[in-house]
Design an enzyme around this catalytic site. Structure first.
Site, mmCIF file in Angstrom:
data_model
loop_
_atom_site.group_PDB
_atom_site.id
_atom_site.type_symbol
_atom_site.label_atom_id
_atom_site.label_comp_id
_atom_site.label_asym_id
_atom_site.label_seq_id
_atom_site.Cartn_x
_atom_site.Cartn_y
_atom_site.Cartn_z
ATOM 1 N N ASN A 73 0.791 -1.233 0.000
ATOM 2 C CA ASN A 73 0.000 0.000 0.000
ATOM 3 C C ASN A 73 0.825 1.287 0.000
ATOM 4 O O ASN A 73 0.354 2.319 -0.453
ATOM 5 C CB ASN A 73 -1.049 0.001 1.132
ATOM 6 C CG ASN A 73 -0.448 -0.164 2.493
ATOM 7 O OD1 ASN A 73 0.726 -0.502 2.636
ATOM 8 N ND2 ASN A 73 -1.240 0.070 3.518
ATOM 9 N N GLU B 253 5.746 -3.967 11.740
ATOM 10 C CA GLU B 253 4.564 -3.106 11.745
ATOM 11 C C GLU B 253 3.496 -3.865 10.986
ATOM 12 O O GLU B 253 3.558 -4.003 9.769
ATOM 13 C CB GLU B 253 4.871 -1.765 11.065
ATOM 14 C CG GLU B 253 5.844 -0.899 11.835
ATOM 15 C CD GLU B 253 5.316 -0.391 13.173
ATOM 16 O OE1 GLU B 253 4.108 -0.501 13.430
ATOM 17 O OE2 GLU B 253 6.130 0.102 13.963
ATOM 18 N N CYS C 48 -3.040 0.775 6.913
ATOM 19 C CA CYS C 48 -2.956 0.078 8.199
ATOM 20 C C CYS C 48 -3.703 0.860 9.265
ATOM 21 O O CYS C 48 -4.340 0.289 10.142
ATOM 22 C CB CYS C 48 -1.507 -0.134 8.600
ATOM 23 S SG CYS C 48 -0.554 1.383 8.631
HETATM 24 P P1 NAP Z 1 1.635 -8.928 3.242
HETATM 25 O O1 NAP Z 1 0.867 -9.854 2.388
HETATM 26 O O2 NAP Z 1 1.966 -9.364 4.626
HETATM 27 O O3 NAP Z 1 2.973 -8.602 2.427
HETATM 28 C C1 NAP Z 1 3.919 -7.701 2.950
HETATM 29 C C2 NAP Z 1 5.260 -7.992 2.328
HETATM 30 O O4 NAP Z 1 5.701 -9.287 2.716
HETATM 31 C C3 NAP Z 1 5.255 -7.996 0.793
HETATM 32 O O5 NAP Z 1 6.452 -7.411 0.359
HETATM 33 C C4 NAP Z 1 5.234 -9.479 0.468
HETATM 34 O O6 NAP Z 1 5.759 -9.781 -0.793
HETATM 35 C C5 NAP Z 1 6.120 -10.002 1.567
HETATM 36 N N1 NAP Z 1 6.004 -11.432 1.849
HETATM 37 C C6 NAP Z 1 4.988 -12.284 1.559
HETATM 38 N N2 NAP Z 1 5.273 -13.517 2.014
HETATM 39 C C7 NAP Z 1 6.489 -13.446 2.604
HETATM 40 C C8 NAP Z 1 7.323 -14.381 3.268
HETATM 41 N N3 NAP Z 1 6.975 -15.634 3.446
HETATM 42 N N4 NAP Z 1 8.495 -13.944 3.753
HETATM 43 C C9 NAP Z 1 8.878 -12.657 3.612
HETATM 44 N N5 NAP Z 1 8.135 -11.730 2.992
HETATM 45 C C10 NAP Z 1 6.946 -12.112 2.498
HETATM 46 O O7 NAP Z 1 0.893 -7.515 3.380
HETATM 47 P P2 NAP Z 1 0.273 -6.624 2.228
HETATM 48 O O8 NAP Z 1 -0.951 -7.299 1.692
HETATM 49 O O9 NAP Z 1 1.323 -6.200 1.274
HETATM 50 O O10 NAP Z 1 -0.152 -5.318 3.049
HETATM 51 C C11 NAP Z 1 -1.337 -5.243 3.771
HETATM 52 C C12 NAP Z 1 -1.109 -5.471 5.242
HETATM 53 O O11 NAP Z 1 -0.069 -4.617 5.703
HETATM 54 C C13 NAP Z 1 -2.323 -5.114 6.074
HETATM 55 O O12 NAP Z 1 -2.514 -6.089 7.048
HETATM 56 C C14 NAP Z 1 -1.932 -3.778 6.706
HETATM 57 O O13 NAP Z 1 -2.606 -3.484 7.900
HETATM 58 C C15 NAP Z 1 -0.479 -3.965 6.894
HETATM 59 N N6 NAP Z 1 0.204 -2.688 7.007
HETATM 60 C C16 NAP Z 1 0.719 -2.324 8.221
HETATM 61 C C17 NAP Z 1 1.344 -1.106 8.372
HETATM 62 C C18 NAP Z 1 1.909 -0.705 9.689
HETATM 63 O O14 NAP Z 1 2.788 0.156 9.704
HETATM 64 N N7 NAP Z 1 1.457 -1.259 10.812
HETATM 65 C C19 NAP Z 1 1.457 -0.232 7.294
HETATM 66 C C20 NAP Z 1 0.917 -0.628 6.066
HETATM 67 C C21 NAP Z 1 0.303 -1.859 5.936
HETATM 68 P P3 NAP Z 1 4.783 -10.176 -2.017
HETATM 69 O O15 NAP Z 1 4.028 -8.951 -2.349
HETATM 70 O O16 NAP Z 1 5.740 -10.576 -3.080
HETATM 71 O O17 NAP Z 1 3.919 -11.293 -1.543
#
Ligand code: NAP
Length: 503
Positions: free
Chosen positions: A169, A264, A298
Site C-alpha cells: 500500500n 509493523e 494500516c
Molecule cells: P503482506 O501480504 O503481509 O505482504 C507484505 C510484504 O511481505 C510484501 O512485500 C510481500 O511480498 C512479503 N512477503 C509475503 N510472504 C512473505 C514471506 N513468506 N516472507 C517474507 N516476505 C513475504 O501484506 P500486504 O498485503 O502487502 O499489506 C497489507 C497489510 O499490511 C495489512 O494487514 C496492513 O494493515 C499492513 N500494514 C501495516 C502497516 C503498519 O505500519 N502497521 C502499514 C501498512 C500496511 P509479495 O508482495 O511478493 O507477496
C-alpha cells in the site's frame, strides 16, 4: 514516463531488472513475475524472479559494502541521502505513474507519497547527524559501592545488513522509511519490495543509484514473497529485519534468528464516539480515516463504536458524505479506486456476505465491478460478525452501537490487534482516561488514526507489531550501543569552581 529517460536502464524488453552490486541485472532464472493492474486486471509490468543464488550474492555484497560505509563520515552519508531525496522528488511523476498502475493509488495521492518519501529521506539524514553525533558519558560512582574510577563512553554502532520488506500500500514510502535510517546509521540494506508495487520501488531505488551510493550498499531483489521470502528472512547474512505488512510478519518473527526485528503489522483501529462529540468533525474523519485509498491503510478507521444516543445522527452524516465520494479509476483521481487484487476483493465480499447473513443494516447497496468495490457503511454490526474483528482492507466500514464507554473500550481491547485508535469527545479529561485504557500503540484524540507526521513514534501492541518506527526510533532500532570503559587506577573527582584536585 516509467521505464524511460533516466529509468530506461532499469528495463530489459518488457521485464524490469533487479538491482545488486551497483548494477541493474537480469535474473538467471529466466523467469518473470507479472504485476496485474488492479483496474484493468491485465498484466501491467513484469519483474525478475530472483534466484536464491542471486539473493546470496546480494547479501555478500551488502556485507562487504557495509564495512567501508560504516567508515564513511556521517556528514557524507547525510549528503548522499539529501541528494537521493532531491532526485526522488525530481522524478515524482514517473514513480507516481507506477503507483497508479500497480496499486491503483489515486493520482494525487501517488504524487504525495513520492514527495513525502523525499522529505522523509531528508529529515532522516538531518536527524541522523544529530542523534548519531552524540553518545553518553557515564561515571561509576552513581551506583552504590563504586568510586569514580570508571568512565563509560557509549556510541551507536550499525547492525550490519538490514533486510527491508514493505507492503503493497505504500511501496515507496514504507521502503524509504527503512532505507534512510538504515543507511544514515552505517548499515547496508537489501530490499524485497512487495510484488504489487515492485516497479515503483525499483524506480525509487534507481534514484538512490543516481545519487551515487557505493555499489552493493543497496540491493533490490524481486520475486514473490511466498517463493523467496523464507530464504531472505532466514538468511544468515541478515542482521536485522524491518517488515511492514500483514500476518506474514507473525510467521517471520517465529522463523527469524536472534536478530532485532521491527514489525509493523495489521490493525483494526477503533473510532470511539462519545455523546458530546462534534459529529461533523467525526463524520469528516470517518470518511478520511475509513475510505482514503479505499480503506487500504494500516491506520484506517476499521470499526466505529458510537454511543447509541448519537448513532442515528452520525450515521446520517456519514451516509451523506459517502454519497459524495467519487468511485472509479485512479487515473481520474477518484476517491474510491479498485482494491489491489481480485483475491482481496473476494475476501472483502466474504466479510460483507457474512454481515448480511447475520443481519447488519446496509446503508448503501453493495456494489462491485471487478476489483472496484463501492464504499459501504454497515450499521448495527454485532460482535458475532466477522467484520467486527477482521481487517477488510477495503472501503467497507462497520458501525457498532454501544451503550457505555466501557463497552467501547472492551471491544477495542478484545481485538488481537493494537495499532491505533481514536476517540471523539469535547471532554479532554475523559479522552485521556479512554486513551490510557485503550490497548493500542497510539490513540488520536479528535482525529482519525494516522501514521504521520513521519517523525512521530509509530508502533503497534499485540499482533500489530514489535518495536517502534518513526524517524528517530528507526535509526535507534537499526543501531546497537557500544561502550568503552576507561578504568582509572585511583578515583578522580572534578571539584568544580575554584577547586584543585590533589593528585
Ligand atoms: P503482506 O501480504 O503481509 O505482504 C507484505 C510484504 O511481505 C510484501 O512485500 C510481500 O511480498 C512479503 N512477503 C509475503 N510472504 C512473505 C514471506 N513468506 N516472507 C517474507 N516476505 C513475504 O501484506 P500486504 O498485503 O502487502 O499489506 C497489507 C497489510 O499490511 C495489512 O494487514 C496492513 O494493515 C499492513 N500494514 C501495516 C502497516 C503498519 O505500519 N502497521 C502499514 C501498512 C500496511 P509479495 O508482495 O511478493 O507477496
Amino acid at each position: 514516463m516509467a521505464g524511460t529517460g533516466v529509468f530506461a536502464e532499469i528495463l530489459d524488453g518488457d521485464v524490469y531488472k533487479y538491482y545488486a552490486d551497483g548494477e541493474w541485472k537480469k535474473s538467471s532464472s529466466g523467469k518473470a513475475v507479472a504485476i496485474i493492474n488492479p483496474t484493468t486486471r491485465k498484466t501491467q509490468y513484469k519483474v525478475q524472479a530472483c534466484t536464491q543464488e542471486e539473493v546470496n550474492k546480494a547479501m555478500e555484497s551488502a556485507k562487504a559494502a557495509q564495512k567501508s560505509w560504516a567508515k564513511t563520515p556521517l556528514w557524507k552519508r547525510a549528503e548522499l541521502l539529501h541528494k537521493a531525496a532531491a532526485i526522488l522528488k525530481e522524478h515524482k511523476a514517473p514513480i507516481a505513474e507506477c503507483l497508479v498502475k500497480e496499486i491503483a493509488k489515486p493520482a494525487k495521492d501517488a504524487v504525495t507519497e513520492v514527495v513525502r518519501s523525499g522529505d522523509l529521506v531528508s529529515y532522516t539524514a538531518e536527524e541522523g547527524v544529530r542523534i548519531l553525533g552524540e553518545g553518553k558519558f557515564l561515571v561509576s560512582d552513581s551506583f552504590p559501592g563504586n568510586e569514580r574510577t570508571k568512565y563509560c563512553l557509549t556510541s551507536k554502532i550499525p547492525l550490519g545488513v538490514i533486510l527491508a520488506i514493505p507492503p503493497f500500500n505504500y511501496p515507496v514510502n514504507l521502503a524509504v522509511s527503512k532505507i534512510a535510517p538504515a543507511l544514515i546509521a552505517g548499515n547496508s540494506l537489501v530490499l524485497k519490495p512487495p510484488t504489487q508495487g515492485a516497479v515503483s520501488a525499483l524506480h525509487m531505488v534507481h534514484c538512490f543509484h543516481l545519487a551515487g551510493f557505493p555499489k552493493g550498499l543497496i540491493s533490490c531483489v524481486t520475486g514473490k514473497g511466498s517463493e523467496i521470502g523464507d530464504f531472505l528472512t532466514m538468511h544468515p547474512g541478515v542482521n536485522c529485519i524491518s517488515f511492514t505488512g500483514g500476518d506474514t510478519g507473525i510467521a517471520i518473527s517465529k522463523k527469524a534468528g536472534m536478530i532485532p526485528l521491527q514489525m509493523e503489522l495489521g490493525g483494526k483501529d477503533a473510532c470511539i464516539v462519545l455523546e458530546d462529540a462534534d459529529l461533523d468533525l467525526v463524520a469528516s474523519n470517518i470518511i478520511k480515516g475509513g475510505f482514503s485509498y479505499s480503506g487500504q491503510r494500516c491506520t484506517a478507521v476499521k470499526v466505529v463504536l458510537v454511543m447509541e444516543s448519537v448513532a442515528d445522527a452520525l450515521v446520517e452524516k456519514v451516509k451523506a458524505k459517502i454519497a459524495k465520494l467519487t468511485v472509479g479509476p485512479p487515473e481520474d483521481d477518484c476517491d474510491i479506486t479498485p482494491v489491489v487484487s481480485e483475491s482481496s476483493a473476494n475476501f472483502i465480499e466474504g466479510l460483507v456476505k457474512d454481515a448480511k447473513e447475520k443481519g447488519a443494516t446496509f446503508c448503501q447497496d453493495y456494489k462491485r465491478d471487478g476489483n472496484l468495490i463501492w464504499p459501504l457503511l454497515l450499521d448495527d454490526v454485532r460482535p458475532d460478525m466477522r467484520i467486527a474483528w477482521e481487517e477488510p482492507f477495503g472501503p467497507v466500514l462497520p458501525v457498532i452501537r454501544i451503550n457505555s464507554i466501557e463497552e467501547g473500550i472492551h471491544h477495542c481491547n478484545a481485538s488481537n490487534f493494537g495499532l491505533q485508535g481514536c476517540v471523539f469527545t469535547k471532554d479532554v479529561n475523559k479522552a485521556i482516561l479512554i486513551s490510557d485504557a485503550m490497548e493500542t500503540g497510539t490513540v488520536q484524540i479528535n482525529s482519525a488514526p494516522a501514521r504521520g507526521p513521519d517523525h512521530f513514534p509509530f508502533q503497534g501492541l499485540k499482533d500489530s507489531g514489535i518495536g517502534s518506527q518513526g524517524v528517530t526510533n528507526s535509526i535507534n532500532m537499526m543501531t546497537k550501543i557500544k561502550s568503552t570503559v576507561i578504568n582509572l587506577p585511583t578515583p578522580s573527582y572534578t571539584l568544580g569552581n575554584g577547586g584543585h584536585s590533589k593528585l
